[in-house]
Write a protein that holds these residues in place. Sequence first.
Motif, PDB file in Angstrom:
ATOM      1  N   ASN A  50      29.570  75.795  42.228  1.00 12.38           N
ATOM      2  CA  ASN A  50      29.426  76.344  40.579  1.00 12.38           C
ATOM      3  C   ASN A  50      30.856  76.027  40.095  1.00 12.38           C
ATOM      4  O   ASN A  50      31.882  76.485  40.290  1.00 12.38           O
ATOM      5  CB  ASN A  50      29.364  78.106  40.969  1.00 12.38           C
ATOM      6  N   GLU A  72      25.374  70.926  34.051  1.00  8.42           N
ATOM      7  CA  GLU A  72      26.125  72.172  34.135  1.00  8.42           C
ATOM      8  C   GLU A  72      26.532  72.489  32.739  1.00  8.42           C
ATOM      9  O   GLU A  72      26.613  73.606  32.246  1.00  8.42           O
ATOM     10  CB  GLU A  72      27.410  72.008  34.796  1.00  8.42           C
ATOM     11  N   LYS A  74      25.630  76.242  30.643  1.00 13.26           N
ATOM     12  CA  LYS A  74      26.764  76.875  30.038  1.00 13.26           C
ATOM     13  C   LYS A  74      26.341  76.947  28.427  1.00 13.26           C
ATOM     14  O   LYS A  74      26.655  78.212  28.015  1.00 13.26           O
ATOM     15  CB  LYS A  74      27.887  76.024  30.329  1.00 13.26           C
ATOM     16  N   ILE A  96      22.286  76.629  39.305  1.00 19.19           N
ATOM     17  CA  ILE A  96      23.168  75.686  39.779  1.00 19.19           C
ATOM     18  C   ILE A  96      23.335  75.685  41.438  1.00 19.19           C
ATOM     19  O   ILE A  96      23.049  74.684  42.181  1.00 19.19           O
ATOM     20  CB  ILE A  96      24.428  75.635  39.135  1.00 19.19           C
ATOM     21  N   TRP A 126      20.836  72.384  41.768  1.00 21.98           N
ATOM     22  CA  TRP A 126      21.417  71.862  40.604  1.00 21.98           C
ATOM     23  C   TRP A 126      20.425  70.993  40.108  1.00 21.98           C
ATOM     24  O   TRP A 126      20.233  70.770  38.946  1.00 21.98           O
ATOM     25  CB  TRP A 126      22.805  71.316  40.807  1.00 21.98           C
TER      26      TRP A 126
END
Length: 107
Positions: free
Chosen positions: A40, A72, A76, A93, A97
């Motif tokens: 992560n 990622e 986010k 994730i 992922w």
Amino acid sequence: MNTVCNSSALKRRPRPHATRARTHARAHAADQGLEHRLRNGLELGGAPRDPGNLWPEPHYGTKTASTKDGTETKPKNAVCNRTITLSAARSAIKNNWTTALQVTGVG
């Protein structure tokens, strides 16, 4: 969530300790062609000093360490836009992922 969505706070987050990363990498010496990175990432508030958050990512193929960086970013941004929860983004994730964008519905 404040830290995740605050770009100046992210820049102040500690990076993984180099010695710890090297030690972990040596423990997986057989994993040639891999880079040990955060499962992560910092973008999602991943713990940079937790050895359990380090894992091998390949440099070659279609799903590489650099591909994961882009993956990622979308969750986010969705967290910061309040489209999905931080917990959902981290879980997607961490679990896989490569399917995280489909699982969260942001890809």
